[in-house]
Design a protein around this motif. Sequence first.
Motif, PDB file in Angstrom:
ATOM      1  N   LYS A   6     -35.227  45.867 -31.432  1.00 46.77           N
ATOM      2  CA  LYS A   6     -34.227  46.377 -30.489  1.00 46.77           C
ATOM      3  C   LYS A   6     -33.675  45.253 -29.625  1.00 46.77           C
ATOM      4  CE  LYS A   6     -35.773  51.187 -30.037  1.00 46.77           C
ATOM      5  NZ  LYS A   6     -34.464  51.808 -30.288  1.00 46.77           N
ATOM      6  N   LEU A   7     -34.560  44.380 -29.144  1.00 44.27           N
ATOM      7  CA  LEU A   7     -34.114  43.267 -28.309  1.00 44.27           C
ATOM      8  C   LEU A   7     -33.230  42.322 -29.102  1.00 44.27           C
ATOM      9  CD1 LEU A   7     -34.180  41.601 -25.745  1.00 44.27           C
ATOM     10  CD2 LEU A   7     -36.330  40.583 -26.521  1.00 44.27           C
ATOM     11  N   ALA A   8     -33.620  41.994 -30.327  1.00 40.74           N
ATOM     12  CA  ALA A   8     -32.823  41.083 -31.146  1.00 40.74           C
ATOM     13  C   ALA A   8     -31.450  41.675 -31.440  1.00 40.74           C
ATOM     14  CB  ALA A   8     -33.559  40.789 -32.455  1.00 40.74           C
ATOM     15  N   THR A   9     -31.392  42.977 -31.699  1.00 41.11           N
ATOM     16  CA  THR A   9     -30.110  43.633 -31.967  1.00 41.11           C
ATOM     17  C   THR A   9     -29.189  43.567 -30.758  1.00 41.11           C
ATOM     18  OG1 THR A   9     -31.163  45.146 -33.527  1.00 41.11           O
ATOM     19  CG2 THR A   9     -29.023  45.803 -32.646  1.00 41.11           C
ATOM     20  N   CYS A  10     -29.751  43.843 -29.579  1.00 42.27           N
ATOM     21  CA  CYS A  10     -28.954  43.783 -28.346  1.00 42.27           C
ATOM     22  C   CYS A  10     -28.400  42.383 -28.111  1.00 42.27           C
ATOM     23  CB  CYS A  10     -29.815  44.206 -27.144  1.00 42.27           C
ATOM     24  SG  CYS A  10     -30.180  45.958 -27.072  1.00 42.27           S
ATOM     25  N   LEU A  11     -29.249  41.370 -28.278  1.00 40.88           N
ATOM     26  CA  LEU A  11     -28.817  40.008 -28.008  1.00 40.88           C
ATOM     27  C   LEU A  11     -27.776  39.544 -29.025  1.00 40.88           C
ATOM     28  CD1 LEU A  11     -32.192  38.298 -27.047  1.00 40.88           C
ATOM     29  CD2 LEU A  11     -30.422  39.228 -25.551  1.00 40.88           C
ATOM     30  N   HIS A  54     -24.557  50.429 -21.809  1.00 39.83           N
ATOM     31  CA  HIS A  54     -25.506  51.318 -22.487  1.00 39.83           C
ATOM     32  C   HIS A  54     -26.911  50.895 -22.095  1.00 39.83           C
ATOM     33  CE1 HIS A  54     -27.654  53.572 -25.536  1.00 39.83           C
ATOM     34  NE2 HIS A  54     -28.235  52.453 -25.927  1.00 39.83           N
ATOM     35  N   SER A  55     -27.793  51.869 -21.792  1.00 47.37           N
ATOM     36  CA  SER A  55     -29.124  51.503 -21.323  1.00 47.37           C
ATOM     37  C   SER A  55     -30.155  52.562 -21.685  1.00 47.37           C
ATOM     38  CB  SER A  55     -29.130  51.286 -19.802  1.00 47.37           C
ATOM     39  OG  SER A  55     -28.840  52.497 -19.128  1.00 47.37           O
ATOM     40  N   LEU A  62     -33.012  61.208 -17.645  1.00 51.08           N
ATOM     41  CA  LEU A  62     -32.595  61.136 -16.253  1.00 51.08           C
ATOM     42  C   LEU A  62     -31.087  60.992 -16.150  1.00 51.08           C
ATOM     43  CD1 LEU A  62     -35.330  58.804 -14.720  1.00 51.08           C
ATOM     44  CD2 LEU A  62     -35.321  61.297 -14.958  1.00 51.08           C
ATOM     45  N   LYS A  63     -30.530  61.419 -15.020  1.00 50.40           N
ATOM     46  CA  LYS A  63     -29.078  61.424 -14.849  1.00 50.40           C
ATOM     47  C   LYS A  63     -28.486  60.028 -14.890  1.00 50.40           C
ATOM     48  CE  LYS A  63     -29.017  65.702 -12.137  1.00 50.40           C
ATOM     49  NZ  LYS A  63     -28.732  66.318 -10.818  1.00 50.40           N
ATOM     50  N   TYR A  64     -29.229  59.029 -14.379  1.00 47.58           N
ATOM     51  CA  TYR A  64     -28.661  57.675 -14.332  1.00 47.58           C
ATOM     52  C   TYR A  64     -28.903  56.896 -15.608  1.00 47.58           C
ATOM     53  CZ  TYR A  64     -33.464  56.437 -12.949  1.00 47.58           C
ATOM     54  OH  TYR A  64     -34.827  56.291 -12.885  1.00 47.58           O
ATOM     55  N   GLU A  65     -29.534  57.509 -16.612  1.00 45.56           N
ATOM     56  CA  GLU A  65     -29.718  56.836 -17.890  1.00 45.56           C
ATOM     57  C   GLU A  65     -28.469  57.006 -18.745  1.00 45.56           C
ATOM     58  OE1 GLU A  65     -32.362  58.541 -20.777  1.00 45.56           O
ATOM     59  OE2 GLU A  65     -33.091  56.556 -21.349  1.00 45.56           O
ATOM     60  N   SER A  66     -27.955  55.898 -19.288  1.00 41.68           N
ATOM     61  CA  SER A  66     -26.756  55.941 -20.115  1.00 41.68           C
ATOM     62  C   SER A  66     -27.152  56.120 -21.577  1.00 41.68           C
ATOM     63  CB  SER A  66     -25.941  54.644 -19.947  1.00 41.68           C
ATOM     64  OG  SER A  66     -25.613  54.439 -18.602  1.00 41.68           O
ATOM     65  N   SER A  67     -27.146  57.363 -22.051  1.00 42.65           N
ATOM     66  CA  SER A  67     -27.555  57.615 -23.431  1.00 42.65           C
ATOM     67  C   SER A  67     -26.525  57.101 -24.423  1.00 42.65           C
ATOM     68  CB  SER A  67     -27.760  59.116 -23.629  1.00 42.65           C
ATOM     69  OG  SER A  67     -26.586  59.835 -23.293  1.00 42.65           O
ATOM     70  N   ASN A 271     -30.756  47.245 -21.486  1.00 42.71           N
ATOM     71  CA  ASN A 271     -29.358  47.557 -21.203  1.00 42.71           C
ATOM     72  C   ASN A 271     -28.482  46.483 -21.831  1.00 42.71           C
ATOM     73  OD1 ASN A 271     -28.495  45.440 -19.017  1.00 42.71           O
ATOM     74  ND2 ASN A 271     -30.467  46.223 -18.301  1.00 42.71           N
ATOM     75  N   ILE A 272     -27.286  46.872 -22.173  1.00 47.07           N
ATOM     76  CA  ILE A 272     -26.310  45.947 -22.732  1.00 47.07           C
ATOM     77  C   ILE A 272     -24.935  46.372 -22.249  1.00 47.07           C
ATOM     78  CG2 ILE A 272     -26.163  47.286 -24.880  1.00 47.07           C
ATOM     79  CD1 ILE A 272     -25.581  44.605 -26.311  1.00 47.07           C
ATOM     80  N   SER A 273     -24.107  45.409 -21.874  1.00 50.29           N
ATOM     81  CA  SER A 273     -22.806  45.753 -21.303  1.00 50.29           C
ATOM     82  C   SER A 273     -21.790  44.661 -21.609  1.00 50.29           C
ATOM     83  CB  SER A 273     -22.897  45.967 -19.792  1.00 50.29           C
ATOM     84  OG  SER A 273     -23.359  44.792 -19.146  1.00 50.29           O
ATOM     85  N   VAL A 274     -20.521  45.035 -21.580  1.00 53.09           N
ATOM     86  CA  VAL A 274     -19.415  44.105 -21.768  1.00 53.09           C
ATOM     87  C   VAL A 274     -18.245  44.582 -20.908  1.00 53.09           C
ATOM     88  CG1 VAL A 274     -18.538  45.329 -23.804  1.00 53.09           C
ATOM     89  CG2 VAL A 274     -17.951  42.916 -23.460  1.00 53.09           C
ATOM     90  N   GLY A 275     -17.517  43.636 -20.299  1.00 54.35           N
ATOM     91  CA  GLY A 275     -16.409  44.035 -19.441  1.00 54.35           C
ATOM     92  C   GLY A 275     -15.630  42.843 -18.926  1.00 54.35           C
ATOM     93  N   VAL A 276     -14.868  43.083 -17.865  1.00 53.36           N
ATOM     94  CA  VAL A 276     -14.025  42.050 -17.266  1.00 53.36           C
ATOM     95  C   VAL A 276     -14.466  41.803 -15.835  1.00 53.36           C
ATOM     96  CG1 VAL A 276     -12.034  42.466 -18.737  1.00 53.36           C
ATOM     97  CG2 VAL A 276     -12.282  43.771 -16.628  1.00 53.36           C
ATOM     98  N   LEU A 277     -14.231  40.575 -15.354  1.00 51.21           N
ATOM     99  CA  LEU A 277     -14.643  40.157 -14.025  1.00 51.21           C
ATOM    100  C   LEU A 277     -13.462  39.496 -13.320  1.00 51.21           C
ATOM    101  CD1 LEU A 277     -17.211  39.813 -12.147  1.00 51.21           C
ATOM    102  CD2 LEU A 277     -17.330  37.489 -13.059  1.00 51.21           C
TER     103      LEU A 277
END
Length: 280
Positions: A6-11, A54-55, A62-67, A271-277
């Motif tokens: 799972k970790l290798a896939t995320c990275l 995604h996390s 839980l409500k704050y978990e991003s399924s 968790n894994i995320s992508v976006g703009v800053l």
Amino acid sequence: MTRINKLATCLLLLISLALSITANANATESETTNAPVNEEDFHWEVDVGLLLKHSQTLIDGLKYESSDADLDLWLSGGAYYKNFFIESTPRMGRPITIGYTLKRTKDIQFNLITGTWFGPIREDQQKDTHILDGIKNRNPSLEAGIEMSYRFDEVNLNIRMLHDILSEHNGSLLSVNVSKAFYTKTMMILPTIGLSYLSENAVDYYYGIDEDEATPTRPVYQPSGTWVASLHLYLERPLSETWSVISTAGYFTVGDSLSNSPIVQHDYGYNISVGVLRVF
């Protein structure tokens, strides 16, 4: 082996997303923490971003978990006046910190700091589960203590020793984090590895089960102190002087004392995320 996969896939996904974006701007050094330009002047810096995230957490449903994937606001930077500072450094996976610098040299810094390191666990946080039915609220507290930051050969070592100052869990934590920024012509890559020890009082407050909370499927549980190991990766690729594309990935795994709790379903989270800053 499942956790490693799972970790290798995320990275790998994170790196692929970042490398697929074209840009000609040069990466800039932006991982410096709690260091004002001039100790006599007020100084601030703020970066604001919007990420698709995604996390998975230790507790399912839980409500704050991003399924799937949710939008997440990113806020980094800080405000500094003389030796005082308030700072947010999500690039390294750290919470918002308020502090006072006791000593600063070229390579080493000592701070008094305070912040919130534990999130709440409550029955009303449930969305798709009943695992928390009938438990007492586990509330966040305020931990305070001393922090040492040491820089050698462009490697940053951060050590924190903290204790609950609001008597919510009456526990302590010790954390050690190591990070180093790598630069290409168009990207900054910032990996951070960490190891923390949580005291028995802290683990018992958040993940123990008292007699009045026990059920036939949720036995009494009194955990001991335990460790948490983590890996965090931050990628930033500038598009202009003020805009960048960023990606992050985080993974942590916990010791048996915590993962064996009747309210915990996983011994790891990610968790894994992508976006703009946008830099201001």
